[in-house]
Design a protein around this motif. Structure first.
Motif, short mmCIF file in Angstrom:
data_model
loop_
_atom_site.label_atom_id
_atom_site.label_comp_id
_atom_site.label_asym_id
_atom_site.label_seq_id
_atom_site.Cartn_x
_atom_site.Cartn_y
_atom_site.Cartn_z
N ASP A 1 8.71 1.84 8.25
CA ASP A 1 7.91 1.30 9.34
C ASP A 1 6.49 1.02 8.85
OD1 ASP A 1 9.99 1.49 11.12
OD2 ASP A 1 9.39 3.48 11.84
N LEU A 2 5.88 0.00 9.45
CA LEU A 2 4.50 -0.34 9.13
C LEU A 2 3.55 0.52 9.94
CD1 LEU A 2 4.79 -4.20 9.03
CD2 LEU A 2 4.15 -2.74 7.12
N ILE B 1 -0.52 1.03 10.75
CA ILE B 1 -1.83 0.40 10.64
C ILE B 1 -2.90 1.47 10.53
CG2 ILE B 1 -3.54 -1.04 11.81
CD1 ILE B 1 -1.25 -2.57 13.09
N ALA C 1 -1.98 -2.66 7.05
CA ALA C 1 -0.66 -2.20 7.46
C ALA C 1 0.11 -1.84 6.20
CB ALA C 1 0.07 -3.29 8.24
N ALA D 1 -0.52 -11.35 4.99
CA ALA D 1 0.67 -10.49 5.08
C ALA D 1 1.57 -10.81 3.90
CB ALA D 1 1.41 -10.73 6.39
N VAL E 1 6.75 -8.79 5.06
CA VAL E 1 6.47 -8.50 6.47
C VAL E 1 6.04 -9.73 7.27
CG1 VAL E 1 5.92 -6.10 5.96
CG2 VAL E 1 4.06 -7.79 6.11
N THR F 1 7.06 -10.67 11.16
CA THR F 1 7.51 -9.47 11.89
C THR F 1 6.62 -9.14 13.08
OG1 THR F 1 6.16 -7.95 10.57
CG2 THR F 1 8.39 -8.45 9.73
N ILE G 1 3.38 -8.36 12.61
CA ILE G 1 2.26 -7.55 12.11
C ILE G 1 0.94 -8.33 12.16
CG2 ILE G 1 2.56 -8.06 9.65
CD1 ILE G 1 1.49 -4.70 11.31
N ARG H 1 -0.44 -7.95 15.60
CA ARG H 1 -0.95 -6.59 15.80
C ARG H 1 -2.31 -6.42 15.13
NH1 ARG H 1 3.55 -2.69 13.76
NH2 ARG H 1 1.92 -1.15 14.21
N LEU H 2 -2.45 -6.93 13.92
CA LEU H 2 -3.73 -6.83 13.21
C LEU H 2 -4.81 -7.66 13.91
CD1 LEU H 2 -2.50 -6.94 9.52
CD2 LEU H 2 -3.56 -4.99 10.67
#
Length: 174
Positions: free
Chosen positions: A3-4, A6, A61, A90, A94, A97, A99, A102-103
């Protein structure tokens, strides 16, 4: 891959790994070479030499102890020119996905919490997935011109967002 997770702030190896991610992707996809890699490494090193967690933000991440994505807010000129969103990347592993969204959410929440009036970034034409993330976060294209800031001829683009114009809670997490 695990799992990533952060993490905010400096993480050992972030300068080298984020530089590597940029060099690999932009070298392969856009033909950028040593000039670009050196520019990323030099500018990112300078940023961390003056890094102030009250003004600047960086998030990475990681999965299985290895950085897979990153984003940075350089707040040095936030009161005038605006906060500068930088080094958003990224890994191939990833990308796609979620991410990036999210970032972006973390970075924009940071800017909102600090009351930064404007956030801007420089990119270039052709990076469509990134452009969509910027636009979902409220950024608009404000300037476009031919240039070589990354060592190769591209159509450079400046995007910015006026934070007061965003609806509360508006960001890439939508």
């Amino acid at each position: 891959m695990g799992d990533l997770a952060i993490r905010a702030g400096y993480v050992a190896g972030i300068i080298g790994r984020v530089t590597e991610l940029h060099a690999e992707y932009y070298g392969r996809e856009w033909g950028f070479g040593a000039f670009f890699e050196a520019k990323v490494a030099t500018e990112m090193s300078g940023f961390f030499e003056r890094y102030d967690p009250d003004r600047d933000g960086t998030w990475s991440a990681s999965a299985d102890g290895r950085i897979q994505a990153s984003i940075t807010i350089d707040g040095l000129r936030a009161g005038g020119e605006g906060a500068h969103l930088r080094w958003f990347i990224a890994s191939d592993a990833v990308r796609g996905t979620g991410i990036g969204a999210r970032l972006m959410h973390q970075a924009m929440a940071f800017c909102r919490a600090r009351g930064y009036p404007r956030v801007y970034l420089w990119t270039f034409r052709g990076l469509e997935p990134a452009r969509r993330l910027y636009e979902r976060a409220g950024f608009s294209l404000v300037e476009s011109r031919a240039g070589t800031r990354w060592g190769s001829p591209v159509e450079e683009q400046r995007y910015e967002v006026i934070m007061a114009e965003l609806e509360p809670g508006a960001d890439a997490a939508r």
